[in-house]
Design a protein around this motif. Structure first.
Motif, PDB file in Angstrom:
ATOM      1  N   LEU A 132       0.807  -1.213   0.000  1.00 44.96           N
ATOM      2  CA  LEU A 132       0.000   0.000   0.000  1.00 44.96           C
ATOM      3  C   LEU A 132       0.843   1.268   0.000  1.00 44.96           C
ATOM      4  CD1 LEU A 132      -2.708  -1.077   2.608  1.00 44.96           C
ATOM      5  CD2 LEU A 132      -3.027  -0.821   0.141  1.00 44.96           C
ATOM      6  N   SER A 133       2.164   1.108   0.159  1.00 44.25           N
ATOM      7  CA  SER A 133       3.061   2.258   0.144  1.00 44.25           C
ATOM      8  C   SER A 133       3.405   2.642  -1.292  1.00 44.25           C
ATOM      9  CB  SER A 133       4.335   1.934   0.930  1.00 44.25           C
ATOM     10  OG  SER A 133       4.039   1.656   2.283  1.00 44.25           O
ATOM     11  N   GLU A 134       4.074   3.758  -1.453  1.00 45.50           N
ATOM     12  CA  GLU A 134       4.291   4.297  -2.795  1.00 45.50           C
ATOM     13  C   GLU A 134       5.342   3.534  -3.598  1.00 45.50           C
ATOM     14  OE1 GLU A 134       4.797   8.558  -2.392  1.00 45.50           O
ATOM     15  OE2 GLU A 134       3.156   8.583  -0.949  1.00 45.50           O
ATOM     16  N   PHE A 135       6.049   2.627  -2.966  1.00 46.43           N
ATOM     17  CA  PHE A 135       6.951   1.737  -3.695  1.00 46.43           C
ATOM     18  C   PHE A 135       6.302   0.378  -3.899  1.00 46.43           C
ATOM     19  CE2 PHE A 135       7.938   1.813   0.845  1.00 46.43           C
ATOM     20  CZ  PHE A 135       7.819   0.474   1.194  1.00 46.43           C
ATOM     21  N   GLY A 136       4.981   0.291  -3.662  1.00 48.09           N
ATOM     22  CA  GLY A 136       4.266  -0.978  -3.710  1.00 48.09           C
ATOM     23  C   GLY A 136       3.494  -1.201  -4.993  1.00 48.09           C
ATOM     24  N   TYR A 149      -4.318   6.032   3.051  1.00 48.22           N
ATOM     25  CA  TYR A 149      -4.380   4.832   2.200  1.00 48.22           C
ATOM     26  C   TYR A 149      -5.489   4.942   1.160  1.00 48.22           C
ATOM     27  CZ  TYR A 149      -0.995   2.509   5.197  1.00 48.22           C
ATOM     28  OH  TYR A 149       0.151   2.170   5.880  1.00 48.22           O
ATOM     29  N   TYR A 150      -6.594   5.559   1.527  1.00 47.74           N
ATOM     30  CA  TYR A 150      -7.684   5.734   0.556  1.00 47.74           C
ATOM     31  C   TYR A 150      -7.210   6.568  -0.631  1.00 47.74           C
ATOM     32  CZ  TYR A 150     -12.147   7.071  -1.497  1.00 47.74           C
ATOM     33  OH  TYR A 150     -13.183   7.272  -2.381  1.00 47.74           O
ATOM     34  N   ASP A 151      -6.515   7.669  -0.338  1.00 50.59           N
ATOM     35  CA  ASP A 151      -6.029   8.539  -1.414  1.00 50.59           C
ATOM     36  C   ASP A 151      -5.085   7.804  -2.347  1.00 50.59           C
ATOM     37  OD1 ASP A 151      -7.487  10.666  -0.534  1.00 50.59           O
ATOM     38  OD2 ASP A 151      -5.818  11.676   0.479  1.00 50.59           O
ATOM     39  N   ARG A 152      -4.183   7.013  -1.779  1.00 46.02           N
ATOM     40  CA  ARG A 152      -3.170   6.360  -2.621  1.00 46.02           C
ATOM     41  C   ARG A 152      -3.720   5.165  -3.393  1.00 46.02           C
ATOM     42  NH1 ARG A 152      -1.497   9.676   0.398  1.00 46.02           N
ATOM     43  NH2 ARG A 152       0.502  10.751   0.240  1.00 46.02           N
ATOM     44  N   VAL A 153      -4.804   4.593  -2.913  1.00 50.65           N
ATOM     45  CA  VAL A 153      -5.406   3.465  -3.623  1.00 50.65           C
ATOM     46  C   VAL A 153      -6.442   3.943  -4.654  1.00 50.65           C
ATOM     47  CG1 VAL A 153      -6.798   1.383  -3.372  1.00 50.65           C
ATOM     48  CG2 VAL A 153      -4.998   1.882  -1.708  1.00 50.65           C
ATOM     49  N   PHE A 154      -7.260   4.947  -4.272  1.00 46.41           N
ATOM     50  CA  PHE A 154      -8.405   5.295  -5.116  1.00 46.41           C
ATOM     51  C   PHE A 154      -8.331   6.680  -5.764  1.00 46.41           C
ATOM     52  CE2 PHE A 154     -10.140   2.334  -1.893  1.00 46.41           C
ATOM     53  CZ  PHE A 154     -10.541   1.315  -2.747  1.00 46.41           C
ATOM     54  N   VAL A 155      -7.549   7.594  -5.239  1.00 52.17           N
ATOM     55  CA  VAL A 155      -7.604   8.988  -5.702  1.00 52.17           C
ATOM     56  C   VAL A 155      -6.367   9.388  -6.496  1.00 52.17           C
ATOM     57  CG1 VAL A 155      -7.822  11.400  -5.004  1.00 52.17           C
ATOM     58  CG2 VAL A 155      -9.069   9.622  -3.748  1.00 52.17           C
ATOM     59  N   PHE A 206       0.648   0.296  -6.195  1.00 50.87           N
ATOM     60  CA  PHE A 206      -0.130   1.346  -6.854  1.00 50.87           C
ATOM     61  C   PHE A 206       0.789   2.352  -7.529  1.00 50.87           C
ATOM     62  CE2 PHE A 206      -2.618  -0.568  -3.524  1.00 50.87           C
ATOM     63  CZ  PHE A 206      -3.799  -0.866  -4.190  1.00 50.87           C
ATOM     64  N   GLU A 207       0.281   3.003  -8.562  1.00 54.70           N
ATOM     65  CA  GLU A 207       1.158   3.758  -9.451  1.00 54.70           C
ATOM     66  C   GLU A 207       1.537   5.133  -8.921  1.00 54.70           C
ATOM     67  OE1 GLU A 207      -2.359   5.672 -12.311  1.00 54.70           O
ATOM     68  OE2 GLU A 207      -0.958   4.213 -13.099  1.00 54.70           O
ATOM     69  N   TYR A 208       0.814   5.635  -7.930  1.00 53.53           N
ATOM     70  CA  TYR A 208       1.120   6.983  -7.456  1.00 53.53           C
ATOM     71  C   TYR A 208       2.455   7.034  -6.717  1.00 53.53           C
ATOM     72  CZ  TYR A 208       1.120  11.248  -4.727  1.00 53.53           C
ATOM     73  OH  TYR A 208       1.481  12.444  -4.164  1.00 53.53           O
ATOM     74  N   GLN A 209       3.230   8.089  -6.982  1.00 53.20           N
ATOM     75  CA  GLN A 209       4.453   8.366  -6.241  1.00 53.20           C
ATOM     76  C   GLN A 209       4.505   9.855  -5.925  1.00 53.20           C
ATOM     77  OE1 GLN A 209       7.665   6.824  -8.702  1.00 53.20           O
ATOM     78  NE2 GLN A 209       7.645   4.890  -7.584  1.00 53.20           N
TER      79      GLN A 209
END
Length: 498
Positions: free
Chosen positions: A75-79, A435-441, A81-84
């Motif tokens: 769930l972290s930004e090196f995981g 976590y919501y922001d990094r997964v869905f937003v 999901f594409e957001y960094q």
């Protein structure tokens, strides 16, 4: 625990060995490596003493810790999901440079040798160098997951008197931890004209910053290179410090963090002092000789690295100051306000119960928070943000201990402790939102390891730093630059010219 200790020490110290052979002249590299090997051998020999025998079943602990580590890192930004975030502009550039350029890193056009905390990037970068650059991000994910999993394993060992479920609740509760996310926004909404409160921190005369970042959300996600050494260090120490045979393991661990992040070294120092002073009086003639040898070879191993870290241009930055030099006559008020709203509030709500987890370490954490907050290193006060992660985790574990022990007992909680838990739960809103922001937003990468160049940010790494950090770009470049004429640059550095 012996095998887990050896794995932990290797994980934290192998980047230091790579530093010895990639960054310093061969003669110094050989001397440092010999010192490292002897120190490691002495450390391991201490683990074979009879009092290190225990009945802890590690299989379940390791499995559950690995599952937790995988979930949180995913769930972290090196995981997954594409957001960094903004920091990955720099992270990805560092990976690329370490994987594609000769070491030590040198910019011939600007005549700058990079001097920064590169250890946590080094192993994934070298693996990417010798396999595929595109695989580097996966190596980094695995490397980070190992570190986080080891952290949870040592936390579970510290709480071994609890059952598996309660131990996992402690680990998961650290996602909320002791980060106070609701006080400053509430004050700011009531008093919007108060300019000293911004981005959930206290800004004194726009010159000195007192703030935190939550350990397992923003800090781990954006800055794993600082976070993982800190949380692994304090978790390991808390689990083993009461056993004398682990003293050398703790002392071996401490300088090994220098190349990863010296903020972890600073953050650990007061906590390491507890077992050191506890067992110092027990030294006999034979153990004194052994201890002297250990300290001597550790000095041989890590003295070049100490010169490397202190040889940074960052030691001369204007933002490095004591709080009374911030230019504000009211600095004492802001300082006390910050301490009360960040750390004191937990003592107000939980009182003496906050010391029930580990009285000595909680006392050290409270005192260290008071002292460290007096000083700033870096424009955003990296000292306070990074080194305080050790303090935050101790506070977070103390709150988690109260949570699990009170909820599982038949003793009725006081109204104040109940209020403390409600306050703690209210702070979970920031974790959920993160976590919501990094997964869905939040979507989209800013750059990649394979192609770190960003349009409009110059032609090289140092141009990127200047453009990405517009408010303090010149200082950031200093943080990454080796000082001309320093002891390390003049005598120890392995240059590309010879």
């Amino acid at each position: 625990m012996k095998k887990l200790t050896i794995l932990t020490l290797l994980y934290i110290s192998i980047p230091s060995v790579l530093f010895m052979f990639f960054w310093i002249k061969p003669i110094f590299a050989i001397i440092s490596f010999i010192g490292y090997i002897i120190a490691f051998a002495i450390t391991i020999s201490e683990l074979h003493k009879p009092d290190t025998e225990d009945s802890i079943e590690l299989t379940n602990i390791v499995k559950t810790s690995l599952i937790l580590g995988l979930c949180i890192c995913s769930l972290s930004e090196f995981g997954l999901f594409e957001y960094q975030s903004y920091d990955y502009l720099v992270h990805n550039y560092k990976f690329n440079i370490l994987a594609t350029q000769p070491l030590p890193v040198y910019d011939s056009e600007k005549d700058i040798y990079m001097c920064y905390y590169l250890g946590f990037y080094l192993i994934p970068s070298l693996l990417g160098k010798y396999t595929s650059l595109a695989l580097t991000k996966y190596y980094f994910f695995i490397w980070s997951t190992i570190g986080v999993s080891l952290t949870f394993a040592w936390i579970q060992i510290k709480f071994i008197e609890f059952g598996t479920l309660k131990r996992l609740i402690v680990c998961i509760s650290l996602l909320i931890g002791s980060y106070v996310s609701i006080c400053y926004p509430l004050i700011k909404s009531i008093f919007p004209w108060v300019n000293s409160i911004d981005t959930n921190g206290v800004h004194i005369a726009q010159n000195f910053v007192l703030n935190q970042v939550p350990v397992f959300t923003r800090s781990l996600s954006e800055s794993p290179q600082h976070t993982i050494p800190c949380i692994l260090a304090i978790s390991f120490l808390l689990a083993v410090w009461e056993n004398k045979s682990y003293l050398f393991s703790i002392l071996f661990f401490l300088p090994a963090t220098l190349f990863l992040t010296p903020f972890a070294t600073i953050g650990m120092l007061p906590f390491v002092a507890v077992p050191l002073f506890k067992y110092l009086k027990e030294l006999t003639t034979s153990s004194f000789t052994r201890s002297f040898l250990f300290v001597f070879v550790m000095t041989l191993a890590y003295l070049p690295m100490l010169f490397f870290i202190t040889g940074s241009e960052a030691t001369d930055m204007k933002s490095n100051m004591a709080i009374w030099n911030s230019g504000s006559k009211n600095w004492l008020f802001y300082y006390v306000f910050y301490l009360l709203s960040t750390y004191g509030i937990w003592f107000l709500l939980f009182g003496r119960d906050l010391l029930s987890f580990d009285r000595k370490m909680m006392t050290v954490a409270a005192i260290f928070a008071v002292l460290l907050s007096l000083f700033q290193i870096g424009y955003y006060n990296d000292l306070n943000i990074r080194s305080m992660l050790c303090v935050q985790l101790v506070f977070g574990l103390s709150v988690a201990y109260i949570l699990v022990s009170k909820l599982s007992s038949k003793v009725k909680m006081t109204k104040l402790i109940s209020l403390g838990f409600l306050f703690w739960i209210a702070n979970s809103a920031s974790t959920i939102k993160f976590y919501y922001d990094r997964v869905f937003v939040l979507k989209g990468e800013r750059n990649s390891i394979e192609n770190p160049h960003v349009s409009g940010y110059g032609n090289d790494y140092y141009d990127l730093l200047r453009q990405a950090y517009k408010d303090n770009g010149a200082e950031v470049v200093k943080q990454y630059s080796l000082k001309k004429g320093s002891i390390f640059e003049a005598y120890i550095l392995k240059t590309h010219g010879g």
